[in-house]
Design a protein around this motif. Structure first.
Motif, PDB file in Angstrom:
ATOM      1  N   LEU A  90       0.834  -1.204   0.000  1.00 47.28           N
ATOM      2  CA  LEU A  90       0.000   0.000   0.000  1.00 47.28           C
ATOM      3  C   LEU A  90       0.869   1.254   0.000  1.00 47.28           C
ATOM      4  CD1 LEU A  90      -2.877   1.154   0.149  1.00 47.28           C
ATOM      5  CD2 LEU A  90      -2.710   1.056   2.642  1.00 47.28           C
ATOM      6  N   VAL A  91       1.900   1.249   0.808  1.00 49.54           N
ATOM      7  CA  VAL A  91       2.817   2.398   0.832  1.00 49.54           C
ATOM      8  C   VAL A  91       3.522   2.531  -0.513  1.00 49.54           C
ATOM      9  CG1 VAL A  91       4.938   3.304   1.874  1.00 49.54           C
ATOM     10  CG2 VAL A  91       3.152   2.336   3.335  1.00 49.54           C
ATOM     11  N   TYR A  92       3.939   1.416  -1.070  1.00 46.81           N
ATOM     12  CA  TYR A  92       4.617   1.443  -2.368  1.00 46.81           C
ATOM     13  C   TYR A  92       3.689   1.975  -3.463  1.00 46.81           C
ATOM     14  CZ  TYR A  92       6.934  -0.245  -6.608  1.00 46.81           C
ATOM     15  OH  TYR A  92       7.519  -0.337  -7.847  1.00 46.81           O
ATOM     16  N   GLY A  93       2.432   1.511  -3.449  1.00 49.24           N
ATOM     17  CA  GLY A  93       1.489   1.921  -4.488  1.00 49.24           C
ATOM     18  C   GLY A  93       1.079   3.371  -4.396  1.00 49.24           C
ATOM     19  N   THR A  94       1.061   3.918  -3.175  1.00 43.63           N
ATOM     20  CA  THR A  94       0.648   5.313  -2.986  1.00 43.63           C
ATOM     21  C   THR A  94       1.829   6.270  -2.911  1.00 43.63           C
ATOM     22  OG1 THR A  94       0.608   5.016  -0.576  1.00 43.63           O
ATOM     23  CG2 THR A  94      -1.459   4.618  -1.779  1.00 43.63           C
ATOM     24  N   SER A  95       3.051   5.712  -2.871  1.00 42.34           N
ATOM     25  CA  SER A  95       4.274   6.535  -2.752  1.00 42.34           C
ATOM     26  C   SER A  95       4.243   7.415  -1.512  1.00 42.34           C
ATOM     27  CB  SER A  95       4.472   7.407  -4.008  1.00 42.34           C
ATOM     28  OG  SER A  95       4.570   6.595  -5.168  1.00 42.34           O
ATOM     29  N   ALA A  96       3.649   6.892  -0.434  1.00 44.57           N
ATOM     30  CA  ALA A  96       3.559   7.655   0.822  1.00 44.57           C
ATOM     31  C   ALA A  96       4.945   7.796   1.453  1.00 44.57           C
ATOM     32  CB  ALA A  96       2.614   6.949   1.788  1.00 44.57           C
ATOM     33  N   THR A  97       5.215   8.986   1.989  1.00 42.46           N
ATOM     34  CA  THR A  97       6.497   9.233   2.661  1.00 42.46           C
ATOM     35  C   THR A  97       6.286  10.134   3.873  1.00 42.46           C
ATOM     36  OG1 THR A  97       6.998  11.184   1.298  1.00 42.46           O
ATOM     37  CG2 THR A  97       7.834   9.039   0.515  1.00 42.46           C
ATOM     38  N   ILE A  98       7.220  10.070   4.782  1.00 44.60           N
ATOM     39  CA  ILE A  98       7.333  11.020   5.891  1.00 44.60           C
ATOM     40  C   ILE A  98       8.782  11.482   5.896  1.00 44.60           C
ATOM     41  CG2 ILE A  98       7.263  11.338   8.391  1.00 44.60           C
ATOM     42  CD1 ILE A  98       5.066   9.259   8.535  1.00 44.60           C
ATOM     43  N   ASN A  99       8.987  12.788   5.804  1.00 48.40           N
ATOM     44  CA  ASN A  99      10.342  13.352   5.650  1.00 48.40           C
ATOM     45  C   ASN A  99      11.070  12.733   4.450  1.00 48.40           C
ATOM     46  OD1 ASN A  99      10.059  15.025   7.904  1.00 48.40           O
ATOM     47  ND2 ASN A  99      10.847  13.464   9.302  1.00 48.40           N
ATOM     48  N   SER A 100      10.307  12.523   3.394  1.00 48.71           N
ATOM     49  CA  SER A 100      10.837  11.976   2.125  1.00 48.71           C
ATOM     50  C   SER A 100      11.333  10.542   2.251  1.00 48.71           C
ATOM     51  CB  SER A 100      11.981  12.859   1.591  1.00 48.71           C
ATOM     52  OG  SER A 100      11.523  14.184   1.377  1.00 48.71           O
ATOM     53  N   ARG A 101      10.937   9.842   3.311  1.00 48.30           N
ATOM     54  CA  ARG A 101      11.344   8.449   3.511  1.00 48.30           C
ATOM     55  C   ARG A 101      10.106   7.570   3.624  1.00 48.30           C
ATOM     56  NH1 ARG A 101      16.484   8.893   1.830  1.00 48.30           N
ATOM     57  NH2 ARG A 101      17.671  10.419   3.055  1.00 48.30           N
ATOM     58  N   SER A 102      10.121   6.434   2.940  1.00 49.01           N
ATOM     59  CA  SER A 102       8.946   5.558   2.946  1.00 49.01           C
ATOM     60  C   SER A 102       8.878   4.646   4.168  1.00 49.01           C
ATOM     61  CB  SER A 102       8.931   4.691   1.679  1.00 49.01           C
ATOM     62  OG  SER A 102      10.059   3.835   1.645  1.00 49.01           O
ATOM     63  N   ILE A 103      10.007   4.451   4.848  1.00 48.09           N
ATOM     64  CA  ILE A 103      10.013   3.487   5.940  1.00 48.09           C
ATOM     65  C   ILE A 103       9.106   3.913   7.095  1.00 48.09           C
ATOM     66  CG2 ILE A 103      12.070   4.491   7.031  1.00 48.09           C
ATOM     67  CD1 ILE A 103      12.760   1.607   7.943  1.00 48.09           C
ATOM     68  N   TRP A 104       8.971   5.202   7.333  1.00 51.08           N
ATOM     69  CA  TRP A 104       8.182   5.651   8.487  1.00 51.08           C
ATOM     70  C   TRP A 104       6.690   5.422   8.289  1.00 51.08           C
ATOM     71  CZ3 TRP A 104      11.993   5.238  11.334  1.00 51.08           C
ATOM     72  CH2 TRP A 104      13.236   5.790  11.034  1.00 51.08           C
ATOM     73  N   PRO A 105       6.100   5.747   7.134  1.00 52.19           N
ATOM     74  CA  PRO A 105       4.702   5.333   6.944  1.00 52.19           C
ATOM     75  C   PRO A 105       4.544   3.811   6.866  1.00 52.19           C
ATOM     76  CG  PRO A 105       5.549   6.362   4.941  1.00 52.19           C
ATOM     77  CD  PRO A 105       6.545   6.625   6.028  1.00 52.19           C
ATOM     78  N   GLU A 106       5.583   3.113   6.398  1.00 50.11           N
ATOM     79  CA  GLU A 106       5.518   1.649   6.381  1.00 50.11           C
ATOM     80  C   GLU A 106       5.326   1.100   7.785  1.00 50.11           C
ATOM     81  OE1 GLU A 106       8.472   0.998   2.517  1.00 50.11           O
ATOM     82  OE2 GLU A 106       9.116   0.396   4.530  1.00 50.11           O
ATOM     83  N   LEU A 107       6.078   1.626   8.738  1.00 49.37           N
ATOM     84  CA  LEU A 107       5.956   1.135  10.120  1.00 49.37           C
ATOM     85  C   LEU A 107       4.549   1.380  10.663  1.00 49.37           C
ATOM     86  CD1 LEU A 107       9.367   2.299  11.664  1.00 49.37           C
ATOM     87  CD2 LEU A 107       8.811   0.112  10.611  1.00 49.37           C
ATOM     88  N   LEU A 108       4.005   2.559  10.419  1.00 41.94           N
ATOM     89  CA  LEU A 108       2.681   2.906  10.936  1.00 41.94           C
ATOM     90  C   LEU A 108       1.577   2.076  10.290  1.00 41.94           C
ATOM     91  CD1 LEU A 108       3.034   6.804  11.031  1.00 41.94           C
ATOM     92  CD2 LEU A 108       3.114   5.238  12.989  1.00 41.94           C
ATOM     93  N   ILE A 109       1.627   1.980   8.959  1.00 45.75           N
ATOM     94  CA  ILE A 109       0.561   1.280   8.230  1.00 45.75           C
ATOM     95  C   ILE A 109       0.682  -0.229   8.412  1.00 45.75           C
ATOM     96  CG2 ILE A 109      -0.413   0.854   5.946  1.00 45.75           C
ATOM     97  CD1 ILE A 109       0.410   3.736   5.219  1.00 45.75           C
ATOM     98  N   ASP A 110       1.911  -0.739   8.428  1.00 44.51           N
ATOM     99  CA  ASP A 110       2.113  -2.168   8.687  1.00 44.51           C
ATOM    100  C   ASP A 110       1.520  -2.554  10.039  1.00 44.51           C
ATOM    101  OD1 ASP A 110       3.484  -2.179   6.331  1.00 44.51           O
ATOM    102  OD2 ASP A 110       5.410  -2.796   7.170  1.00 44.51           O
TER     103      ASP A 110
END
Length: 233
Positions: free
Chosen positions: A112-132
Motif C-alpha cells: 500500500l505504501v509502495y502503491g501510494t508513494s507515501a512518505t514522511i520526511n521523504s522516507r517511505s520506511i516511516w509510513p511503512e511502520l505505521l501502516i504495517d
C-alpha cells in the motif's frame, strides 16, 4: 484455531519450523480433540465446588482450604496441558497466530505504501511502520477472535474485547522485533537505498519476522500463564 491458515502463512518466514510445529503439536490427533481439551479446561469442576462448600460448612480453616484449592488447580492445569503438549509448544503455537496476522498486515501495508508513494520526511520506511502495524493489528485481532469464538461458542462483542486484550501486547512485541530490524537494515545498513521490489528486501523482511517471533515469545508465555490468552487454541 484450525480454521485459520496460520501454518502456511508462518511457513513464509519460519520454514521447516512451522511444519514441525503443525505436524508435531498443532494438528489434533482427533477432529474434536483440541476443542474438547479447551472446553474441559474452561469448565468449572462441580465436584471440587461441592467439596469446597462442604469444607466451609464444616468450619475448616479458610486459608488452608484456599491453599489446597490453588494446589489442586495448579496440578489439574499442569496435568491437562501435559496430556496435550508442552508449554513451549503451546507458546510457539500462540505466537504463530500472532505472527500470521503480522505477516499479512506487513504484506498489505508494504504494498500500500509502495502503491501510494507515501512518505514522511521523504522516507517511505516511516509510513511503512505505521501502516504495517495498523493492518497487522487488524488481521491479528481477526485471527484471535476466530480462535477464541469457536472454542467458547460466543461470537458476541465480548469475545472481540477478549481478542483485543489477548493480541495487542502479543502483536506489539512481535512488531518490535520486526520493526527494529527494518530500521536497522533500511537505515543503518543500506542507508534508505534498498528498494522494496528487490529479493533482498523481502529476505530482510523474513529475517525481521523471524526475530519478531522470538521477541513475542516471552510476552505470550506471560499472557498464557496469567490466563489472558487461551493456551489451547
Amino acid at each position: 484455531g484450525n480454521r485459520i491458515p496460520v501454518w502456511p502463512i508462518n511457513a513464509a518466514y519460519l520454514g521447516p519450523l512451522s511444519l514441525f510445529l503443525y505436524f508435531r503439536y498443532g494438528r489434533p490427533s482427533h477432529p474434536s480433540e483440541g476443542a474438547k481439551g479447551c472446553h474441559e479446561h474452561s469448565k468449572p469442576d462441580n465436584k471440587h465446588s461441592k467439596d469446597h462448600v462442604m469444607h466451609r460448612q464444616q468450619a475448616h480453616d479458610s486459608q488452608t482450604s484456599s491453599d489446597t484449592e490453588k494446589g489442586e488447580g495448579h496440578a489439574h492445569a499442569h496435568h491437562s496441558m501435559g496430556n496435550t503438549r508442552p508449554m513451549w509448544a503451546t507458546v510457539a503455537i500462540r505466537v504463530s497466530h500472532c505472527g500470521a496476522g503480522c505477516v499479512l498486515g506487513d504484506l498489505v501495508g508494504e504494498w500500500l505504501v509502495y502503491g501510494t508513494s507515501a512518505t514522511i520526511n521523504s522516507r517511505s520506511i516511516w509510513p511503512e511502520l505505521l501502516i504495517d502495524y495498523a493492518f497487522a493489528l487488524l488481521f491479528g485481532i481477526i485471527f484471535q477472535y476466530f480462535s477464541i469464538a469457536p472454542m467458547s461458542g460466543d461470537y458476541s462483542p465480548q469475545t472481540l474485547v477478549r481478542a483485543l486484550k489477548a493480541d495487542i501486547l502479543s502483536l506489539t512485541s512481535f512488531e518490535i522485533g520486526l520493526f527494529g530490524w527494518m530500521v536497522a537494515y533500511q537505515v543503518g545498513i543500506w542507508g534508505y537505498r534498498l528498494e522494496m521490489t528487490t529479493w533482498t528486501y523481502w529476505w530482510m523482511m523474513q529475517v525481521g519476522m523471524f526475530i519478531g517471533f522470538w521477541t513475542a515469545t516471552p510476552v505470550n508465555w506471560w499472557l498464557i500463564r496469567e490466563k489472558i490468552k487461551e493456551p489451547c487454541a
